[in-house]
Design an enzyme around this catalytic site. Structure first.
Site, short mmCIF file in Angstrom:
data_model
loop_
_atom_site.label_atom_id
_atom_site.label_comp_id
_atom_site.label_asym_id
_atom_site.label_seq_id
_atom_site.Cartn_x
_atom_site.Cartn_y
_atom_site.Cartn_z
CD1 TRP A 1 -2.09 2.15 1.79
CD2 TRP A 1 -3.28 0.71 0.54
NE1 TRP A 1 -3.31 2.72 1.53
CE2 TRP A 1 -4.05 1.86 0.76
CE3 TRP A 1 -3.81 -0.33 -0.23
CZ2 TRP A 1 -5.34 2.01 0.25
CZ3 TRP A 1 -5.09 -0.19 -0.74
CH2 TRP A 1 -5.85 0.98 -0.50
CG HIS B 1 -2.22 -3.28 7.46
ND1 HIS B 1 -3.52 -3.66 7.69
CD2 HIS B 1 -1.83 -2.62 8.59
CE1 HIS B 1 -3.90 -3.24 8.88
NE2 HIS B 1 -2.89 -2.61 9.44
CG HIS C 1 -2.83 -7.49 5.75
ND1 HIS C 1 -2.76 -7.23 4.40
CD2 HIS C 1 -3.69 -6.57 6.25
CE1 HIS C 1 -3.53 -6.19 4.11
NE2 HIS C 1 -4.11 -5.77 5.20
CG ASP D 1 -7.36 -4.61 7.83
OD1 ASP D 1 -6.18 -4.87 7.54
OD2 ASP D 1 -8.09 -3.85 7.15
CG HIS E 1 -6.43 -1.00 9.98
ND1 HIS E 1 -5.27 -0.27 9.83
CD2 HIS E 1 -6.89 -1.26 8.73
CE1 HIS E 1 -5.04 -0.10 8.54
NE2 HIS E 1 -6.00 -0.66 7.85
CG HIS F 1 -10.96 -0.57 6.33
ND1 HIS F 1 -10.73 -0.21 5.03
CD2 HIS F 1 -10.10 -1.58 6.60
CE1 HIS F 1 -9.76 -0.97 4.54
NE2 HIS F 1 -9.35 -1.80 5.47
CD GLU G 1 -7.71 -5.29 4.05
OE1 GLU G 1 -8.70 -4.54 3.96
OE2 GLU G 1 -6.65 -4.95 4.58
ZN LIG Z 1 -7.68 -3.00 5.41
#
Ligand SMILES: [Zn+2]
Length: 208
Positions: free
Chosen positions: A16, A46, A50, A52, A56, A160, A172
């Site tokens: 990300w 992340h 992974h 969350d 988060h 989220h 994810e």
């Molecule tokens: Zn996420």
């Protein structure tokens, strides 16, 4: 049939934007005369496949070590949404049977986004309405085949927040190339890191 649905962590893997790059650095090296090989990892919470944790997005939410193991392992419906490259809407989810765990195999898998070296900002993601639809059902875990359940750049990250507030575990970055639509037993275990907002996980799917 047991399938590994985990992205391989490697330097240069897509992450990300703004998250740490994945890296591995030798600390002790037999090549340099040390008695054994030991390495230091550089990872974001992340990175790759992974989980969350609620923390988060919820400041006082539980960290990854407190997630219920029952949510992380058990029967899972893998839903084929291969034609969806953008927003997943409630109507896409209508055909899913009642389930505790739902993994969405979208156009992200068809486009092999996770294998590319660069992060792709346009990927199939759960829309806000679909997130509300999901929390009205029985689902305890939702997985997706790229690095976020939510659209890139979504202001305030409503998807989220809706899912994490409802106690839904998010997975994810699943590698769904070998996992077709149907019932599988999912085992997805994040590293047990105190207070962490997320953690890399190994995800296995076994055909039921
Ligand atoms: Zn996420």
């Amino acid at each position: 049939m047991l399938v590994d649905a985990t992205m391989t962590i490697r330097p240069g893997m897509p992450v990300w934007p703004g998250d740490p790059e994945a890296g591995i650095r030798p600390v002790c090296s037999m090549e340099n005369g040390d008695g054994c090989n030991v390495s230091e990892l550089q990872l974001g919470t992340h990175t790759g496949t992974h989980i969350d944790a609620p923390r988060h997005y919820l400041a006082d939410g539980p960290g990854v070590e407190a997630l219920p193991l029952e949510a992380l392992t058990g029967p899972c419906w893998v839903m084929d949404l291969a034609e969806v490259d953008e927003e997943i809407r409630p109507e896409h989810l209508q055909a899913a049977p009642p389930c505790d765990r739902l993994v969405l195999r979208t156009g992200n898998t068809r486009r092999r986004l996770a294998e590319q070296d660069c992060f792709c900002r346009e990927f199939a993601h759960i829309g806000e309405e679909a997130a509300r639809h999901l929390v009205n059902g029985s689902v305890r875990l939702v997985g997706i085949d790229y690095l976020s359940v939510e659209r890139f750049g979504a202001e305030n990250s409503p998807v989220h927040r809706i899912l994490l507030k409802a106690g839904v575990v998010l997975v994810e970055g699943l590698d769904m190339r070998q996992v077709q639509q149907g019932w599988w037993r999912l085992t997805c275990l994040p590293l047990k890191i105190a207070g962490a907002d997320g953690a890399p996980a190994r995800a296995l799917c076994e055909r039921l």
